[in-house]
Design a protein around this motif. Structure first.
Motif, short mmCIF file in Angstrom:
data_model
loop_
_atom_site.label_atom_id
_atom_site.label_comp_id
_atom_site.label_asym_id
_atom_site.label_seq_id
_atom_site.Cartn_x
_atom_site.Cartn_y
_atom_site.Cartn_z
N ASP A 47 0.83 -1.21 0.00
CA ASP A 47 0.00 0.00 0.00
C ASP A 47 0.86 1.26 0.00
OD1 ASP A 47 -2.34 -1.43 -0.01
OD2 ASP A 47 -2.64 -1.33 2.16
N ASP A 51 0.21 3.16 -5.40
CA ASP A 51 -1.19 3.59 -5.33
C ASP A 51 -2.07 2.54 -6.01
OD1 ASP A 51 -0.40 5.91 -4.06
OD2 ASP A 51 -0.28 7.06 -5.92
N HIS A 52 -1.57 1.95 -7.08
CA HIS A 52 -2.29 0.91 -7.82
C HIS A 52 -1.32 -0.26 -8.01
CE1 HIS A 52 -5.42 3.84 -8.58
NE2 HIS A 52 -4.50 4.68 -9.02
N SER A 141 4.36 9.17 -1.04
CA SER A 141 3.42 8.08 -0.83
C SER A 141 2.17 8.63 -0.15
CB SER A 141 4.04 6.99 0.05
OG SER A 141 3.06 6.05 0.44
N LEU A 142 1.03 8.50 -0.83
CA LEU A 142 -0.21 8.99 -0.24
C LEU A 142 -0.54 8.25 1.05
CD1 LEU A 142 -2.46 9.43 -3.42
CD2 LEU A 142 -1.36 11.22 -2.06
N THR A 143 -0.18 6.98 1.12
CA THR A 143 -0.48 6.18 2.31
C THR A 143 0.25 6.72 3.54
OG1 THR A 143 -0.81 4.22 0.94
CG2 THR A 143 -0.38 3.84 3.28
#
Length: 276
Positions: A47, A51-52, A141-143
């Protein structure tokens, strides 16, 4: 071996900076550093890194962990081990700048409670001196965004604590340069601007203090569409009257550094997040 994430993510062995480049590699290392000495699941790593995620994500994580293990093997006793269906980065507290920062802040809090203000100031100065930029500055990293914000909030809390300690020590002038730097970093933080104005006023620089507050009010209005909080307006009026602080009760004089509401703090921290 030393790890740093209070700025660009780096690994050092003595004076040598080890190369572990690439955005996905950095995200992987960041996730391990955020939970040092605790198992991080493969799902969590996936994760953080993608992102994908591709179908080969698990295999790619294993490959990247293998390369990181090889890099860390240069230092005896340093490494990553399998644990709980994931991976665990084993390090000592003194090897990670973020852990040292957290310890120094805890020691400063304890010193303040004991009334040891000199010791508290020394610990806070040392902790803030570890920062070389924004937390995880080159990690995208968005997470991890929530974790990054948490570290920036910890930094801001340390800044606020240091200002309070220095004011309690009657060392207003000693913190003016730092306050100038901090209000540039946190351009909407009303409490820090108030403290800068108070420090300038204490040094017989009331004209500069008033300019700091006026510029803040204009910035809030033009850029955020907000009025300054009551503490800012009250301090500005007091300085215009040149009313001595000693004539007012301590509770009325105090300008709480945490006065901005959640929206203001979110905006202020957002300006310091590299991928906000």
């Amino acid at each position: 071996m030393e790890f740093a994430f209070l700025g660009p993510l780096t690994i050092k062995s003595g004076s040598l900076t080890l190369s572990y480049s690439g955005p996905r590699n950095k995200s992987l290392l960041a996730a391990l550093l955020l939970d040092v000495n605790r198992a991080v699941s493969v799902d969590r790593l996936i994760d953080v890194v993608w992102d994908h995620p591709p179908e080969t994500a698990r295999q790619q994580v294993q490959n990247r962990i293998g390369r990181l293990r090889t890099l860390l093997a240069r230092t005896p006793g340093q490494g990553i081990r399998n644990a709980g269906g994931g991976y665990l980065l084993e390090v000592r507290e003194e090897q990670v700048d973020g852990l040292r920062f957290r310890r120094l802040c805890a020691e400063a809090d304890q010193a303040r409670r004991l009334g040891e203000l000199d010791r508290a100031a020394e610990r806070l100065h040392s902790g803030l001196g570890l920062w070389q930029g924004s937390a995880f500055q080159d990690v995208n990293s968005l997470t991890l965004r929530g974790d990054v914000i948490g570290w920036e909030e910890a930094r801001l809390n340390a800044v606020e604590s240091l200002v309070e300690v220095e004011f309690s020590r009657q060392r207003h002038s000693s913190v003016i340069v730092d306050l100038h730097n901090w209000v540039q970093r946190y351009p909407y933080h009303e409490g820090l601007h108030c403290r800068l104005a108070e420090a300038l006023h204490a040094g017989s620089r009331t004209g500069e203090a008033l300019r700091v507050l006026q510029q803040l009010r204009l910035r809030l209005t033009r850029e955020l569409g907000l009025d300054a909080c009551a503490a800012v307006q009250s301090l500005q009026c007091r300085l215009l009257r040149r009313t001595p602080d000693a004539d007012e009760p301590a509770q009325a004089r105090a300008v709480h550094l945490a006065s901005p509401n959640t929206t203001r703090v979110s905006r202020l921290l957002g300006s310091a997040i590299p991928f906000a």
